[in-house]
Design a protein around this motif. Structure first.
Motif, mmCIF file in Angstrom:
data_model
loop_
_atom_site.group_PDB
_atom_site.id
_atom_site.type_symbol
_atom_site.label_atom_id
_atom_site.label_comp_id
_atom_site.label_asym_id
_atom_site.label_seq_id
_atom_site.Cartn_x
_atom_site.Cartn_y
_atom_site.Cartn_z
ATOM 1 N N ARG A 1 0.793 -23.026 31.180
ATOM 2 C CA ARG A 1 1.659 -22.388 32.184
ATOM 3 C C ARG A 1 2.878 -23.247 32.451
ATOM 4 N N ARG A 2 2.640 -24.555 32.626
ATOM 5 C CA ARG A 2 3.727 -25.467 32.950
ATOM 6 C C ARG A 2 4.737 -25.534 31.811
ATOM 7 N N LYS A 3 4.238 -25.403 30.590
ATOM 8 C CA LYS A 3 5.118 -25.465 29.414
ATOM 9 C C LYS A 3 5.769 -24.110 29.141
ATOM 10 N N ASN A 4 5.433 -23.107 29.945
ATOM 11 C CA ASN A 4 5.992 -21.775 29.735
ATOM 12 C C ASN A 4 5.708 -21.221 28.344
ATOM 13 N N ALA A 5 4.526 -21.535 27.836
ATOM 14 C CA ALA A 5 4.178 -21.128 26.475
ATOM 15 C C ALA A 5 3.893 -19.636 26.414
ATOM 16 N N HIS A 6 4.163 -19.068 25.250
ATOM 17 C CA HIS A 6 3.728 -17.690 24.977
ATOM 18 C C HIS A 6 2.239 -17.780 24.630
ATOM 19 N N PHE B 1 -10.702 -13.632 32.423
ATOM 20 C CA PHE B 1 -9.614 -12.973 33.162
ATOM 21 C C PHE B 1 -9.133 -13.847 34.320
ATOM 22 N N SER B 2 -10.054 -14.687 34.886
ATOM 23 C CA SER B 2 -9.723 -15.486 36.066
ATOM 24 C C SER B 2 -8.718 -16.589 35.751
ATOM 25 N N LEU B 3 -8.457 -16.853 34.481
ATOM 26 C CA LEU B 3 -7.468 -17.875 34.125
ATOM 27 C C LEU B 3 -6.050 -17.403 34.446
ATOM 28 N N GLY B 4 -5.887 -16.122 34.684
ATOM 29 C CA GLY B 4 -4.566 -15.606 35.048
ATOM 30 C C GLY B 4 -3.592 -15.596 33.881
ATOM 31 N N LEU B 5 -4.126 -15.485 32.672
ATOM 32 C CA LEU B 5 -3.263 -15.475 31.485
ATOM 33 C C LEU B 5 -3.362 -14.135 30.759
ATOM 34 N N GLY B 6 -3.719 -13.129 31.510
ATOM 35 C CA GLY B 6 -3.762 -11.785 30.938
ATOM 36 C C GLY B 6 -5.122 -11.446 30.371
ATOM 37 N N GLU B 7 -5.151 -10.324 29.682
ATOM 38 C CA GLU B 7 -6.403 -9.813 29.131
ATOM 39 C C GLU B 7 -6.766 -10.587 27.864
ATOM 40 N N PRO B 8 -7.966 -11.189 27.831
ATOM 41 C CA PRO B 8 -8.346 -11.915 26.616
ATOM 42 C C PRO B 8 -8.695 -10.954 25.473
ATOM 43 N N ILE B 9 -8.533 -11.439 24.261
ATOM 44 C CA ILE B 9 -9.082 -10.690 23.129
ATOM 45 C C ILE B 9 -10.427 -11.330 22.764
#
Ligand code: GDP
Ligand code: MG
Length: 163
Positions: free
Chosen positions: A108-113, A134-142
């Motif tokens: 998140r801090r690195k603004n990574a895709h 999902f709780s990581l707040g990085l969208g829907e996992p595959i």
């Protein structure tokens, strides 16, 4: 090669297994820069019709004075800087651990895709870990299984727009 993908995540989530599946024996040469680069493995990945460079964090097993956490952080930051996108693996069987949160914060801090993947998702044992991700707040996992080759079609679908 159209883009560079870094596989990141805490030790033992299955990064190298997935790297080996994507790369086979096509290991690329890595510049011999002191410090970090020797600990990052680069390879030419093939996934269906996609061709890209993939980076794996290696060399973490070697004993050094630096803590594993410090070393992982440094390697992950370097991999993120080299890559167009990061495939962030968590272990769906182990569930989300505090160290997964540390990596999520780095990304998140690195603004990574970030492409989030619940690895080791073959069978039913990974279902609750997948939901926890999902709780990581990085969208829907595959859902992936690097060892069994499951989820590769979905991985292709999310990588294609980057290529
Ligand atoms: P790394 O430390 O993140 O590079 O993880 P490795 O690729 O070395 O794998 C760590 C362990 O998880 C090994 O015992 C692998 O066999 C196992 N593993 C890797 N991928 C999978 C998977 O998709 N499913 C299961 N069940 N185990 C896996
Ligand atoms: Mg590894």
């Amino acid at each position: 090669m159209s883009f560079t993908l870094a596989i990141v995540g805490r030790p033992n989530v299955g990064k190298s297994t997935l790297f080996n599946r994507l790369v086979g024996k096509r290991l690329a040469l890595v510049d011999d820069q002191p410090g970090v680069t020797r600990d990052l493995r680069e390879g030419e990945a093939r996934l269906g019709d996609l061709r890209f460079i993939v980076i794996d964090s290696a060399g973490l097993e070697e004993a050094t004075d630096e803590s594993l956490q410090g070393r992982m952080r440094r390697l992950t930051e370097r991999a993120v800087e080299m890559a167009d996108a990061c495939l962030f693996l968590v272990d769906a069987r182990a569930g989300i651990l505090p160290s997964d949160e540390v990596f999520a914060d780095i990304l998140r801090r690195k603004n990574a895709h970030v492409i989030l993947a619940a690895n080791k998702s073959e069978g039913k044992a990974g279902e609750s870990g997948y939901l926890e991700a999902f709780s990581l707040g990085l969208g829907e996992p595959i859902r992936l299984s690097g060892e069994h080759g499951e989820g590769m079609g979905e991985l292709m679908d999310v990588l294609r727009p980057i290529s």
